[in-house]
Scaffold this motif. Sequence first.
Motif, PDB file in Angstrom:
ATOM      1  N   GLU A  98      13.055  56.677  32.169  1.00 39.11           N
ATOM      2  CA  GLU A  98      12.457  57.563  31.163  1.00 39.11           C
ATOM      3  C   GLU A  98      13.523  58.057  30.174  1.00 39.11           C
ATOM      4  N   SER A  99      14.679  58.444  30.698  1.00 37.73           N
ATOM      5  CA  SER A  99      15.660  59.047  29.787  1.00 37.73           C
ATOM      6  C   SER A  99      16.290  58.010  28.857  1.00 37.73           C
ATOM      7  N   LEU A 102      13.565  57.384  26.227  1.00 33.83           N
ATOM      8  CA  LEU A 102      13.401  58.550  25.350  1.00 33.83           C
ATOM      9  C   LEU A 102      14.594  58.666  24.390  1.00 33.83           C
ATOM     10  N   TYR A 103      15.805  58.461  24.922  1.00 35.27           N
ATOM     11  CA  TYR A 103      17.008  58.536  24.090  1.00 35.27           C
ATOM     12  C   TYR A 103      16.928  57.525  22.936  1.00 35.27           C
ATOM     13  N   GLN A 104      16.641  56.281  23.264  1.00 36.92           N
ATOM     14  CA  GLN A 104      16.637  55.222  22.257  1.00 36.92           C
ATOM     15  C   GLN A 104      15.481  55.386  21.274  1.00 36.92           C
ATOM     16  N   GLY A 106      14.023  58.222  20.488  1.00 37.14           N
ATOM     17  CA  GLY A 106      14.370  59.362  19.641  1.00 37.14           C
ATOM     18  C   GLY A 106      15.332  58.967  18.537  1.00 37.14           C
ATOM     19  N   ALA A 107      16.337  58.163  18.901  1.00 36.26           N
ATOM     20  CA  ALA A 107      17.313  57.721  17.899  1.00 36.26           C
ATOM     21  C   ALA A 107      16.622  56.935  16.790  1.00 36.26           C
ATOM     22  N   VAL A 109      13.493  57.101  15.906  1.00 31.46           N
ATOM     23  CA  VAL A 109      12.622  58.008  15.153  1.00 31.46           C
ATOM     24  C   VAL A 109      13.433  58.785  14.114  1.00 31.46           C
ATOM     25  N   GLY A 110      14.705  59.039  14.401  1.00 30.77           N
ATOM     26  CA  GLY A 110      15.575  59.651  13.398  1.00 30.77           C
ATOM     27  C   GLY A 110      15.650  58.798  12.136  1.00 30.77           C
ATOM     28  N   LYS A 113      12.330  58.834  10.331  1.00 30.91           N
ATOM     29  CA  LYS A 113      12.150  60.102   9.607  1.00 30.91           C
ATOM     30  C   LYS A 113      12.840  60.023   8.247  1.00 30.91           C
ATOM     31  N   LEU A 148       4.232  60.902  24.801  1.00 35.91           N
ATOM     32  CA  LEU A 148       4.901  61.983  24.067  1.00 35.91           C
ATOM     33  C   LEU A 148       4.834  61.743  22.563  1.00 35.91           C
ATOM     34  N   TYR A 149       5.009  60.467  22.173  1.00 32.52           N
ATOM     35  CA  TYR A 149       4.991  60.131  20.745  1.00 32.52           C
ATOM     36  C   TYR A 149       3.596  59.737  20.242  1.00 32.52           C
TER      37      TYR A 149
ATOM     38  N   LEU B 102      22.933  60.715  12.501  1.00 35.23           N
ATOM     39  CA  LEU B 102      21.466  60.609  12.534  1.00 35.23           C
ATOM     40  C   LEU B 102      21.007  60.019  13.872  1.00 35.23           C
ATOM     41  N   TYR B 103      21.685  58.997  14.337  1.00 35.04           N
ATOM     42  CA  TYR B 103      21.329  58.366  15.622  1.00 35.04           C
ATOM     43  C   TYR B 103      21.369  59.389  16.748  1.00 35.04           C
ATOM     44  N   GLY B 106      18.808  62.244  16.334  1.00 37.36           N
ATOM     45  CA  GLY B 106      17.468  61.751  16.668  1.00 37.36           C
ATOM     46  C   GLY B 106      17.271  61.650  18.173  1.00 37.36           C
ATOM     47  N   ALA B 107      18.283  61.145  18.864  1.00 37.74           N
ATOM     48  CA  ALA B 107      18.186  61.016  20.321  1.00 37.74           C
ATOM     49  C   ALA B 107      17.978  62.385  20.962  1.00 37.74           C
ATOM     50  N   GLY B 110      14.533  63.749  20.554  1.00 39.04           N
ATOM     51  CA  GLY B 110      13.595  63.179  21.529  1.00 39.04           C
ATOM     52  C   GLY B 110      13.494  64.063  22.766  1.00 39.04           C
ATOM     53  N   PHE B 111      14.648  64.476  23.301  1.00 42.55           N
ATOM     54  CA  PHE B 111      14.612  65.325  24.496  1.00 42.55           C
ATOM     55  C   PHE B 111      14.048  66.714  24.170  1.00 42.55           C
ATOM     56  N   LYS B 113      11.765  67.298  21.926  1.00 42.89           N
ATOM     57  CA  LYS B 113      10.311  67.087  21.794  1.00 42.89           C
ATOM     58  C   LYS B 113       9.659  67.129  23.175  1.00 42.89           C
ATOM     59  N   TYR B 149      16.519  67.345   8.743  1.00 39.92           N
ATOM     60  CA  TYR B 149      15.886  68.090   9.831  1.00 39.92           C
ATOM     61  C   TYR B 149      15.650  69.562   9.461  1.00 39.92           C
TER      62      TYR B 149
END
Lengths: 253, 253, 253, 253
Positions: A98-99, A102-104, A106-107, A109-110, A113, A148-149, B102-103, B106-107, B110-111, B113, B149
Motif C-alpha cells: 500500500e505505501s 500510495l507514494y508513487q 501521489g508523486a 498526481v503532483g 496537478k 482513495l483517489y 514536486l515529486y 506529491g508523494a 498522497g499520505f 490525503k 499547492y
Amino acid sequence: MNNVNVGNVTASAKKNIEINSDMGEAFGLHSFGNDQALMEIIDVANVACGFHAGDPDTMEETVAAAKAHGVRIGAHPGLPDLTGFGRREMKLTPAEVESIILYQTGALVGFLKKAGLELNHIKPHGSLYGMLSRDPELMRSAAKVAALYGVPMFGLAGTAHESVCAEMGVPFVGELYVDLNYNPAGQLIIQRRPEATDPAKAAERVRRVLDDGLVETSDGSTVSIDFTSICVHSDAANSPAVAQAVRSALGGR
Amino acid sequence: MNNVNVGNVTASAKKNIEINSDMGEAFGLHSFGNDQALMEIIDVANVACGFHAGDPDTMEETVAAAKAHGVRIGAHPGLPDLTGFGRREMKLTPAEVESIILYQTGALVGFLKKAGLELNHIKPHGSLYGMLSRDPELMRSAAKVAALYGVPMFGLAGTAHESVCAEMGVPFVGELYVDLNYNPAGQLIIQRRPEATDPAKAAERVRRVLDDGLVETSDGSTVSIDFTSICVHSDAANSPAVAQAVRSALGGR
Amino acid sequence: MNNVNVGNVTASAKKNIEINSDMGEAFGLHSFGNDQALMEIIDVANVACGFHAGDPDTMEETVAAAKAHGVRIGAHPGLPDLTGFGRREMKLTPAEVESIILYQTGALVGFLKKAGLELNHIKPHGSLYGMLSRDPELMRSAAKVAALYGVPMFGLAGTAHESVCAEMGVPFVGELYVDLNYNPAGQLIIQRRPEATDPAKAAERVRRVLDDGLVETSDGSTVSIDFTSICVHSDAANSPAVAQAVRSALGGR
Amino acid sequence: MNNVNVGNVTASAKKNIEINSDMGEAFGLHSFGNDQALMEIIDVANVACGFHAGDPDTMEETVAAAKAHGVRIGAHPGLPDLTGFGRREMKLTPAEVESIILYQTGALVGFLKKAGLELNHIKPHGSLYGMLSRDPELMRSAAKVAALYGVPMFGLAGTAHESVCAEMGVPFVGELYVDLNYNPAGQLIIQRRPEATDPAKAAERVRRVLDDGLVETSDGSTVSIDFTSICVHSDAANSPAVAQAVRSALGGR
C-alpha cells in the motif's frame, strides 16, 4: 471469470475498447521504449513513477507529452528495483504494498496537478502486477489507494485483480495483452526481456477475441478473456507497428 | 532583511512563534532522530519524503504520529542522496530542482490525503535548503511548487528564500535555528554531523532574539534574525531537551 | 603542460596511441551506448562500476566481451548518481572520493579476477573526472587507489590529473577527446547529453594534433594537447563511425 | 546433517568455537548496531558491502576497526534492497546471485587490500542467506565466488549451504544462532526486526549445545545443530551483553 458475451461486437463496442501503454520508463540519460511514436496511437498512458523506472524529469516530460496528445494518464507504480526493472518478485507485506503504491501515485498526481490533469487509473507494473493478481490480501492494499483517489484499477479479469475490486467497490478495467503469451489457465507469461511481436499476429488476436471472446494459449488451447482495454508494451523496437495494427483491428481512429 | 521591531515582544507574539522539526528521517530499519519525544513538543513537522531519508512506510507512520499529536505537516524534500543524507551539494538545473521537489511533495500529499490532512508548507532539506538560499533561480523552482499547492515556504529571512517568495507572491515563514551557528553574514554554518546543543544556550538564544532581535554569530558579533518559526533538529540525543527549553523560553504551552 | 614535440610523429608513435571508450554503461534493461560495435575497434575499455551506471550483470558481460576482443580493462568509477549519470557535480570530501573509487574499483577487480584478467588503469567518470582535474586534494584520493593497485590514471595533461600523479609517482596516461570541445584554456566542455560528432572532423582533429600538437578550441584559437590515448564516447549513435575514423587517422590496425 | 559427537567437549574444543557478528550495517548518517562494543568481544566480523547496508565510508571504517581489534573479516553481501535491509526475499536468477555476491565481495576486498588484510570468508546476509539455504542452484552461485577467493562459506549445517559446499569442495563453517529461534525442522525463523535476547538464555543455549549437541526449537522439541562459529546479531541494544554471555559460556578469553 464473468465473461460477457462478446460474440457480436458492434462497431460502437469496438470503439469503446482502448489501447493503453506503459510510458515514461526511461531513467535519466537511459532512454527506454518508443514513447514518442506510441503517444500518437494510444488512448491511455500508464506512467512509471520512479521505483522501477521513470525519474522525476522523465515523469514531467511524459505527462506533458501525454497531455499534448490528449492521452489520459494513470499511475504505473512498480517494485523498488531499478536494476531489475520491477520484474523480479519481492516479498512485501500488505502495508508495504500500500505505501509504495500510495507514494508513487501521489508523486505522479503532483505532476498531473501541475499539468491541470486528473488521475485516470492505477495499473501496477511488472512483478507487482503479477503478485497482486494472485494474492487478494496484497491486491486489497492496491485497491485501497485506487479507492482513495476514486479511480479504477487496470488488471486481469478472472484474477484477484477483478475479484478484490468487486469486493471493495473499486471500478475495474480488464486488459487484453497482445504481446505476451497466456498459459492454459489464462495467466500471463511474463518475461524479463519480452520478444518482438508480429503486428499481424497481434491484430489477429484482437480480431479473434472480438469475434468469439477467445485467445490462443501457449499450448494451443484457448481461453476466454474479458477486457475493455488492450495493453501494448513499449519495449520492442516495433511496438508502434504493433499498436497501429491493434488500432486498425479496432476499426482505426 | 526587513527586520520587524521585536524589542517588546508581547505574550501573544511569543505564542505565535512556532517550533518546527525535521521528522521521519528514518530509513527502513535504520532509525534516526527522536521523533516520538519531539512530537509531544513541536507545532510543525517537516516530513522527509524519500530522497535523503524517509521510506514510504516511515512517511505513513510519521504522518499518523503527527496527526495523533495535532502537529501540522509540511514536505521536507531533499537531494537524491541517501548516503550523504542530502547534505552534499549537487549541481542541479532549475528544472531538476522543481521536479524533485514536486515529486517528493506529491508523494507526501498522497499520505496526507489518506490521513485526511492538508499540506501545511514546504521546507527544503539540508544542502538543497542552502542552495536555494543562495540561488534565486533555483529558489524560483521551489517556489513554483509551493504556489501550485498554495502553501508557504519555510526559509531564512534576508536570503533568496525570502526575496523570491516576495517576488512570486508565495507566503514565507522565516526560521530561527537554535542548534546551528550563524556566520557574521547571518548565514547558517551547516555541518554534516551536528554537535549537541546545550538546552540552556538554545533557550538563551531565543530569549535574546525575542528581546532585541539579535543572535550571536561565530565570531562573537551579532546579527538580526527575522523569524516566526524556530527549528530544532532531531539528530542530537538531547534534542527533546533542546525543544523543551525553547518551548519554555516561548512561555510554555 | 609538458608538451612533447609531436611535430614529426613517426608511424611507430602513431601505433602507440590507443583508443579508449567508456563501456558497460547500461543499467539492467536500460541499454546504453554502442558497446558491441566499439569493442571491435578500441584498445582499452573503461568499465562502469555501478554508481553512475553498470549493474553487476552488465559488468560481468562487459568484462567478458572485452576479454573476447582482447580489449584491456580499466575501472571507470563515477559519482553515486544513477539519475544524473554521474554528470552532476557533488561536493564530496577527499575521504569520500577515495572510498567511492576504491569500492568501485574493488568491485570491478572481482569480475576481472573471475575472468583471469588484471586491472589496466583507473579513469574516473563524468563530473568526478572534472572535479579531480581541478582539485589536487581530491585527485590525491584517486591517485592513492591507483597506487594501491599499481596502475596508471587516465586524465588530462596540464591539469591536477597529471601534476598529482607526478607528485605521487603514479603513472599517468594523457587523453585526447575527439567528441568534446576544448575551451581556450584547454579544458573540456562537458555536456549532459553530448551532441553527435562528425567522424571526418574527429579524424581531422587527430591528424592535426599528430602533425603539430595543436587542437582547435571553442573560440577558434588553438591549444596544445599532450596525450597517448584517445577517448571516443559511446553515447552517440554514430560513435562506432567516429572510432573507426580515428583508427584510420592513426594508420589503421 | 553430519553431526559430530559433541557430548564431551573439551576445553580446547570450546576455544576453537568462534563468535561472529554482522558489522558495518550503518548507512551514511544512519547508524546501526553496536559495532564498537562488539568488536571487543567477537572473533570474526561479517562486513556489510553496500547493498542492504554499509556505504563505502562505513566499510572503510569497519575494516579499520576490525583490524585494530584483531578481528578477522569476511564479506556479508546482501540483496539490493536498502529499504528492506536485505530482509525481503527477491526472485533472482543464479547468474544474478553470483554477480551481486562477486560485486560486493570484490568491493570489500578493495578495502582489505588497503588495510593489508586477506578475506576470511563469505557469509550472505538476511533473505539471501535463507534463499541459499533452500536452493542448491542459487547456493552454487555463491560457492563459486568463495572458490574464486579460496575462502570458506558460513552457513547452516544440514541445508544447501553445507551440501553444495561439500559438492564443490568449498570449505564450510557451520553456525549456531543464539538470538533467533529454530523451527522443529532446524531452520531459522527470521524476523524483520529481531526481538531482544536474554543473555542468560543465549548462554544456556550455548552450554546445552556444547553438552549434548541439541538446541530447543519453537515448539519445545530439540534439534541437533552442528557448528564451529556462533553468530550474535548486532541489532539489539543489549547485543554486547549477549555476546559477552556467549563468550563466558565458551570459557572466556
